[in-house]
Design a protein around this motif. Structure first.
Motif, PDB file in Angstrom:
ATOM      1  N   ARG A  16       0.853  -1.181   0.000  1.00 27.09           N
ATOM      2  CA  ARG A  16       0.000   0.000   0.000  1.00 27.09           C
ATOM      3  C   ARG A  16       0.890   1.233   0.000  1.00 27.09           C
ATOM      4  NH1 ARG A  16      -4.705  -0.284   3.057  1.00 27.09           N
ATOM      5  NH2 ARG A  16      -4.841   1.984   2.831  1.00 27.09           N
ATOM      6  N   ASN A  17       0.444   2.267  -0.661  1.00 23.67           N
ATOM      7  CA  ASN A  17       1.255   3.483  -0.784  1.00 23.67           C
ATOM      8  C   ASN A  17       1.270   4.276   0.512  1.00 23.67           C
ATOM      9  OD1 ASN A  17       2.887   5.297  -2.140  1.00 23.67           O
ATOM     10  ND2 ASN A  17       1.183   6.471  -2.952  1.00 23.67           N
ATOM     11  N   SER A  18       2.381   4.956   0.750  1.00 15.04           N
ATOM     12  CA  SER A  18       2.524   5.874   1.877  1.00 15.04           C
ATOM     13  C   SER A  18       3.622   6.867   1.519  1.00 15.04           C
ATOM     14  CB  SER A  18       2.905   5.119   3.158  1.00 15.04           C
ATOM     15  OG  SER A  18       4.253   4.676   3.095  1.00 15.04           O
ATOM     16  N   PRO A  19       3.719   8.005   2.210  1.00 19.85           N
ATOM     17  CA  PRO A  19       4.803   8.939   1.911  1.00 19.85           C
ATOM     18  C   PRO A  19       6.185   8.298   2.017  1.00 19.85           C
ATOM     19  CG  PRO A  19       3.151  10.001   3.289  1.00 19.85           C
ATOM     20  CD  PRO A  19       2.774   8.554   3.221  1.00 19.85           C
ATOM     21  N   GLN A  20       6.356   7.391   2.978  1.00 24.06           N
ATOM     22  CA  GLN A  20       7.656   6.747   3.168  1.00 24.06           C
ATOM     23  C   GLN A  20       7.982   5.748   2.063  1.00 24.06           C
ATOM     24  OE1 GLN A  20       5.260   7.131   5.358  1.00 24.06           O
ATOM     25  NE2 GLN A  20       6.024   7.689   7.388  1.00 24.06           N
ATOM     26  N   ALA A  21       6.942   5.219   1.401  1.00 23.84           N
ATOM     27  CA  ALA A  21       7.178   4.211   0.365  1.00 23.84           C
ATOM     28  C   ALA A  21       7.979   4.757  -0.803  1.00 23.84           C
ATOM     29  CB  ALA A  21       5.838   3.657  -0.133  1.00 23.84           C
ATOM     30  N   HIS A  22       7.968   6.074  -0.991  1.00 22.21           N
ATOM     31  CA  HIS A  22       8.709   6.677  -2.099  1.00 22.21           C
ATOM     32  C   HIS A  22      10.222   6.470  -1.957  1.00 22.21           C
ATOM     33  CE1 HIS A  22       5.073   8.514  -3.598  1.00 22.21           C
ATOM     34  NE2 HIS A  22       4.842   9.063  -2.428  1.00 22.21           N
ATOM     35  N   PHE A  23      10.684   6.161  -0.747  1.00 25.55           N
ATOM     36  CA  PHE A  23      12.117   6.022  -0.499  1.00 25.55           C
ATOM     37  C   PHE A  23      12.581   4.569  -0.569  1.00 25.55           C
ATOM     38  CE2 PHE A  23      10.649   9.830   1.760  1.00 25.55           C
ATOM     39  CZ  PHE A  23      11.456  10.783   1.176  1.00 25.55           C
ATOM     40  N   LEU A  24      11.660   3.643  -0.833  1.00 21.66           N
ATOM     41  CA  LEU A  24      12.026   2.235  -0.874  1.00 21.66           C
ATOM     42  C   LEU A  24      12.713   1.889  -2.196  1.00 21.66           C
ATOM     43  CD1 LEU A  24       8.815   0.596   0.664  1.00 21.66           C
ATOM     44  CD2 LEU A  24      11.029   0.949   1.781  1.00 21.66           C
ATOM     45  N   VAL A  25      13.700   1.000  -2.101  1.00 23.68           N
ATOM     46  CA  VAL A  25      14.406   0.488  -3.278  1.00 23.68           C
ATOM     47  C   VAL A  25      14.404  -1.035  -3.190  1.00 23.68           C
ATOM     48  CG1 VAL A  25      16.582   0.432  -4.544  1.00 23.68           C
ATOM     49  CG2 VAL A  25      15.874   2.535  -3.377  1.00 23.68           C
ATOM     50  N   PRO A  26      13.859  -1.720  -4.210  1.00 21.81           N
ATOM     51  CA  PRO A  26      13.280  -1.191  -5.450  1.00 21.81           C
ATOM     52  C   PRO A  26      11.952  -0.472  -5.189  1.00 21.81           C
ATOM     53  CG  PRO A  26      12.863  -3.532  -5.285  1.00 21.81           C
ATOM     54  CD  PRO A  26      13.780  -3.206  -4.146  1.00 21.81           C
ATOM     55  N   LYS A  27      11.561   0.360  -6.169  1.00 24.78           N
ATOM     56  CA  LYS A  27      10.328   1.122  -6.039  1.00 24.78           C
ATOM     57  C   LYS A  27       9.157   0.165  -5.836  1.00 24.78           C
ATOM     58  CE  LYS A  27       7.470   4.560  -8.426  1.00 24.78           C
ATOM     59  NZ  LYS A  27       7.304   5.345  -9.682  1.00 24.78           N
ATOM     60  N   LEU A  28       8.329   0.497  -4.837  1.00 21.33           N
ATOM     61  CA  LEU A  28       7.231  -0.387  -4.446  1.00 21.33           C
ATOM     62  C   LEU A  28       6.084  -0.349  -5.449  1.00 21.33           C
ATOM     63  CD1 LEU A  28       6.081  -2.240  -2.158  1.00 21.33           C
ATOM     64  CD2 LEU A  28       5.025  -0.161  -1.206  1.00 21.33           C
ATOM     65  N   THR A  29       5.644  -1.504  -5.897  1.00 23.62           N
ATOM     66  CA  THR A  29       4.368  -1.616  -6.607  1.00 23.62           C
ATOM     67  C   THR A  29       3.280  -1.592  -5.540  1.00 23.62           C
ATOM     68  OG1 THR A  29       5.259  -2.870  -8.468  1.00 23.62           O
ATOM     69  CG2 THR A  29       2.915  -3.124  -8.007  1.00 23.62           C
ATOM     70  N   CYS A  30       2.367  -0.648  -5.642  1.00 20.90           N
ATOM     71  CA  CYS A  30       1.465  -0.436  -4.510  1.00 20.90           C
ATOM     72  C   CYS A  30       0.101   0.086  -4.928  1.00 20.90           C
ATOM     73  CB  CYS A  30       2.104   0.534  -3.508  1.00 20.90           C
ATOM     74  SG  CYS A  30       2.547   2.131  -4.231  1.00 20.90           S
ATOM     75  N   PHE A  31      -0.863  -0.126  -4.058  1.00 19.85           N
ATOM     76  CA  PHE A  31      -2.206   0.406  -4.227  1.00 19.85           C
ATOM     77  C   PHE A  31      -2.293   1.758  -3.532  1.00 19.85           C
ATOM     78  CE2 PHE A  31      -2.838  -4.110  -4.840  1.00 19.85           C
ATOM     79  CZ  PHE A  31      -3.716  -4.146  -5.912  1.00 19.85           C
ATOM     80  N   THR A  32      -2.970   2.703  -4.164  1.00 17.67           N
ATOM     81  CA  THR A  32      -3.049   4.044  -3.607  1.00 17.67           C
ATOM     82  C   THR A  32      -4.447   4.622  -3.790  1.00 17.67           C
ATOM     83  OG1 THR A  32      -1.957   6.216  -3.573  1.00 17.67           O
ATOM     84  CG2 THR A  32      -2.345   5.231  -5.725  1.00 17.67           C
ATOM     85  N   LEU A  33      -4.765   5.608  -2.974  1.00 21.29           N
ATOM     86  CA  LEU A  33      -5.984   6.392  -3.104  1.00 21.29           C
ATOM     87  C   LEU A  33      -5.748   7.710  -2.405  1.00 21.29           C
ATOM     88  CD1 LEU A  33      -8.772   5.426  -0.556  1.00 21.29           C
ATOM     89  CD2 LEU A  33      -6.380   4.755  -0.277  1.00 21.29           C
ATOM     90  N   SER A  34      -6.598   8.707  -2.681  1.00 23.58           N
ATOM     91  CA  SER A  34      -6.497   9.986  -1.998  1.00 23.58           C
ATOM     92  C   SER A  34      -7.172   9.880  -0.643  1.00 23.58           C
ATOM     93  CB  SER A  34      -7.157  11.093  -2.831  1.00 23.58           C
ATOM     94  OG  SER A  34      -7.261  12.273  -2.059  1.00 23.58           O
ATOM     95  N   LEU A  35      -6.376   9.892   0.412  1.00 22.10           N
ATOM     96  CA  LEU A  35      -6.943   9.801   1.755  1.00 22.10           C
ATOM     97  C   LEU A  35      -7.730  11.055   2.102  1.00 22.10           C
ATOM     98  CD1 LEU A  35      -3.940   8.164   3.632  1.00 22.10           C
ATOM     99  CD2 LEU A  35      -5.992   7.064   2.722  1.00 22.10           C
ATOM    100  N   ARG A  36      -7.307  12.184   1.581  1.00 18.81           N
ATOM    101  CA  ARG A  36      -8.046  13.429   1.824  1.00 18.81           C
ATOM    102  C   ARG A  36      -9.442  13.348   1.206  1.00 18.81           C
ATOM    103  NH1 ARG A  36      -9.004  18.562  -0.225  1.00 18.81           N
ATOM    104  NH2 ARG A  36      -8.958  20.216   1.355  1.00 18.81           N
ATOM    105  N   GLU A  37      -9.517  12.837  -0.024  1.00 21.88           N
ATOM    106  CA  GLU A  37     -10.824  12.680  -0.671  1.00 21.88           C
ATOM    107  C   GLU A  37     -11.684  11.662   0.077  1.00 21.88           C
ATOM    108  OE1 GLU A  37     -12.222  14.380  -3.155  1.00 21.88           O
ATOM    109  OE2 GLU A  37     -10.451  15.693  -3.101  1.00 21.88           O
TER     110      GLU A  37
END
Length: 352
Positions: free
Chosen positions: A280-301
């Motif tokens: 699942r996507n998170s702000p910290q996931a952007h720093f993972l190597v290899p880049k994470l394949t992940c599910f995302t949605l707008s939590l604000r929405e």
């Protein structure tokens, strides 16, 4: 402190006009409302909220119940703060305030809910972390308290709810790994009776069965929904015999991938090479190597939808949100990275 009478005198209008303008009543023209609000701000007017609550029979406060504790939030929450932002965006339109109701992981959620309701300081409630059988739902319904659940439950009081599409996660994630040749696919699930675990595991089994793959309960890794939980899963995988390990895994929580990556590197099973990972996507996931394949949605929405669906059930706001009783599953989008690049060829030796 400047009072409402002083405001009326300054503006040369009636006290009733000032009161209706401050409370957002529709029978005040916009020019007058603007003058009242600007003058109130200039004069430092602050409403007496206790008196207002007594007169209106409401508090102007909406409570959001969530569970806390190291085993739940780990090193910090990345989910609820964005949801809160969306919720308060809607509430601010109506001069409502969101209050987080923090139930300790050591306290019974039912008892905590009963105490909150007995104190009567919130007009409505948002509950989260819904259980398979959730007594809070029946309790709130029996008290005629407006509420919405973030999460489904087998307990059904005809109440509104929003939930993430965990069935869609299982369908897309597991099918993607199967298409890459994986036949031993792991999945993470909560330790307790949180309903999302049942929903996800049921959908996971259905996808496997449709592809002719036998379900193995040893590939359901139950852990706390945090970094430590992901780390524990990595070590549990490493402790399995080579022919019993999963070659791919689907994680349900936003931050579990951080711990899983760390743990897999520790045990010599690098993500994306020895084991395919979808999370699942998170702000910290952007720093993972290899880049994470992940599910995302707008939590604000998600937060905005949650707030609007709640207000749709409340008489004072129903006309603004003619939505009826909202019971929706919110879709997630798959962002493709490199963490699931591992392809398992049929008949080939398992990756080291």
């Amino acid at each position: 402190m400047t009072g409402i009478r002083r405001l009326a005198q300054e503006l040369n209008v009636s006290i009733g006009t000032v009161s209706r303008a401050l409370n957002g009543k529709p029978d005040v023209n916009e020019e007058t409302r603007k003058r009242v609000l600007e003058t109130a701000a200039a004069m430092g007017y602050v409403a007496n909220q206790a008196g207002r609550a007594l007169r209106k029979g409401s508090t102007g406060v909406i409570g959001f119940m969530m569970q806390t504790g190291h085993e739940i939030t780990g090193e910090g929450d990345v989910f609820f703060m964005s949801v809160f932002d969306g919720v308060q965006t809607v509430f601010a339109r109506h001069q409502l305030d969101l209050v987080a109701l923090l139930c300790s992981s050591e306290e019974d959620p039912d008892a905590y809910m009963q105490r909150v309701v007995a104190r009567g300081f919130a007009d409505a409630l948002i509950i989260s972390a819904t259980k398979r059988e959730d007594h809070r739902i029946d309790f709130l319904a029996s008290r005629n308290i407006p509420f919405i659940a973030l999460g489904r439950s087998e307990t059904d009081a005809g109440h509104p709810w929003l939930d993430l599409d965990f069935e869609g996660m299982a369908e897309v994630g597991v099918s993607r790994l199967i298409d890459k040749g994986h036949r031993r696919i792991g999945i993470s699930a909560p330790l307790d009776d949180t309903n999302l675990g049942f929903v996800l595991v049921d959908a996971y089994q259905e996808v496997l069965a449709r592809h002719g793959i036998q379900f193995d309960p040893d590939l359901v890794f139950r852990a706390n929904p945090n970094e430590r939980g992901g780390h524990a899963i990595a070590h549990a995988i490493a402790a399995m015999p080579d022919d019993r390990r999963p070659t791919g895994i689907l994680l349900t929580n936003e931050v579990m991938s951080l711990g899983l990556y760390n743990g897999l590197y520790e045990v010599g099973l690098p993500p994306g090479q020895a084991i395919a990972v979808i999370g699942r996507n998170s702000p910290q996931a952007h720093f993972l190597v290899p880049k994470l394949t992940c599910f995302t949605l707008s939590l604000r929405e998600l937060g905005i939808s949650l707030a609007e669906a709640l207000l749709a059930t409340m008489p004072g706001f129903r006309e603004h949100y003619p939505l009826g009783t909202v019971r929706n599953v919110v879709s997630l989008e798959l962002l493709v990275g490199e963490s699931d690049d591992l392809v398992v060829e049929t008949g080939s030796p398992r990756p080291a």
